[in-house]
Write a protein that holds these residues in place. Structure first.
Motif, PDB file in Angstrom:
ATOM      1  N   THR A 179      -2.937 -10.491   3.257  1.00 53.61           N
ATOM      2  CA  THR A 179      -4.330  -9.883   3.526  1.00 53.61           C
ATOM      3  C   THR A 179      -4.448  -8.899   2.323  1.00 53.61           C
ATOM      4  N   THR A 235      -5.365  -3.797  -2.472  1.00 49.57           N
ATOM      5  CA  THR A 235      -4.030  -3.554  -1.684  1.00 49.57           C
ATOM      6  C   THR A 235      -3.584  -5.104  -0.976  1.00 49.57           C
ATOM      7  N   GLN A 295      -1.365  -6.749   1.907  1.00 45.95           N
ATOM      8  CA  GLN A 295      -0.621  -6.306   3.015  1.00 45.95           C
ATOM      9  C   GLN A 295       0.275  -7.705   3.128  1.00 45.95           C
ATOM     10  N   GLU A 348       5.551  -5.826   4.071  1.00 47.89           N
ATOM     11  CA  GLU A 348       5.301  -4.652   3.246  1.00 47.89           C
ATOM     12  C   GLU A 348       3.786  -4.567   2.547  1.00 47.89           C
ATOM     13  N   THR A 349       3.610  -3.185   1.851  1.00 43.09           N
ATOM     14  CA  THR A 349       2.247  -3.194   1.713  1.00 43.09           C
ATOM     15  C   THR A 349       2.420  -2.652   0.139  1.00 43.09           C
TER      16      THR A 349
END
Length: 352
Positions: free
Chosen positions: A205, A214, A216, A244-245
């Motif tokens: 994402t 970002t 995701q 994890e992000t």
């Protein structure tokens, strides 16, 4: 021609993946021999051989600018911009919405963000019918207009979505990687969300904002471990792990996502052989002397014959001229002869 070349390159690639027995070299040779109308002085692609911008206008819809997208042709940004500058004023206004979506993506890739936003708005604002926001093909409004064009024009909707994903989000699906170039939200939006984007059986994402992107990591397939590399000098590789992000601040230079699993089949290329070309050449594709001999052998033979004949003619002329000089008898005049010649010249002068 570019589409045909890409099709042949991909056919060669899938032939290898499927372990078929077709002659891959034959497909490669055909693809590389195709010629694209290109002006090497102006560095511009033409829609067809003999194209004249002063005569062959207006243009119905996007054509040569589609080399940027969806063909993802391999050429430099300055040529992309030259193509966009040439064809932008040639396109007629009454054109399908899809045309302006291609211009949106094109201007994004040459970093003309003002024009990119303008064409994005142009690609849908005047093509929607309220209240259900149905796309039309030619801005149809009345019943008579709708009899001419298409209402619920799905290509227009598809072009709109592609301008967001491959334009503003800056995504390119390459044969060997997922490339994200200068991601940004579209006009009037604070962020752009690409939910569960699937790549090599993984789910990612992307949350794209003005100053950061970002990632995701929803899931990563065990068969294809993924690597993230930012487009920076350090080129540090980071493994993507499920759950994890990752936050990338100031992502304007872009980043790449690819797998560590190596393929045995060579990836399809995105260019043809152009003797004065503009694309980078993989080392194994740099034309060799054997290639030039096969392609230009007769021409070189004619040139060699002309050169040898010219050298031979010059040699014969020089020998004859030297012999003539050797046979000439040059005598210096005696004092008496010089005095007599001088008197004759003086006499002629006095008569005058």
């Amino acid at each position: 021609m570019c589409g045909v070349a890409l099709g042949l390159h991909w056919e060669r690639y899938f032939t290898c993946l499927c372990q078929r027995s077709e002659d891959e070299r034959y497909l490669y040779d055909i693809a590389m021999q195709l010629r694209i109308p290109f002006d090497y002085t102006k560095r511009i692609h033409y829609q067809f051989k003999g194209f004249d911008p002063a005569i062959d206008r207006p243009i119905k819809q996007a054509d040569a600018v589609m080399l940027i997208y969806p063909l993802n042709w391999n050429y430099s940004y300055d040529i992309m911009k030259n193509d966009l500058d040439l064809y932008e004023p040639l396109n007629e206004e009454e054109t399908p919405a899809l045309t302006w979506s291609w211009y949106t993506i094109g201007w994004k890739w040459v970093k003309e963000t003002t024009k990119m936003r303008s064409y994005f708005l142009k690609s849908y604002q005047t093509y929607l019918i309220q209240p259900f926001k149905i796309w039309t093909e030619y801005k149809e409004r009345s019943a008579a207009d709708q009899d001419i064009g298409n209402v619920n024009f799905l290509p227009g909707m598809g072009g709109f979505l592609q301008s967001i994903i491959y334009g503003f989000a800056g995504i390119r699906i390459r044969p060997d990687m997922l490339e994200v170039n200068n991601p940004m939200p579209p006009p009037g939006a604070d962020r752009l969300l690409l939910h569960r984007f699937q790549y090599l059986q993984s789910n990612l994402t992307f949350i794209i904002e003005a100053q950061r992107t970002t990632i995701q990591v929803v899931s990563v397939a065990a068969l294809y471990p993924l690597i993230l590399r930012r487009n920076q000098t350090s080129a540090v590789e980071e493994s993507l792990k499920t759950g994890e992000t990752i936050v990338i601040n100031n992502p304007w230079d872009g980043f790449f996502i690819y797998t560590t699993v190596a393929e045995t089949c060579p990836h399809p290329w995105d260019f043809t052989f152009m003797p004065y070309g503009y694309g980078p050449w993989p080392e194994e594709l740099v034309p060799t002397p054997a290639t030039y001999t096969a392609q230009f052998g007769p021409i070189w033979a004619i040139i060699a014959i002309v050169i040898v004949f010219s050298i031979g003619a010059c040699a014969v002329y020089c020998v004859r001229y030297r012999r003539r000089q050797d046979t000439l008898e040059i005598k210096a005049p005696t004092f008496a002869e010089a005095q007599r010649n001088q008197e004759e010249r003086n006499g002629k002068s006095d008569k005058k």
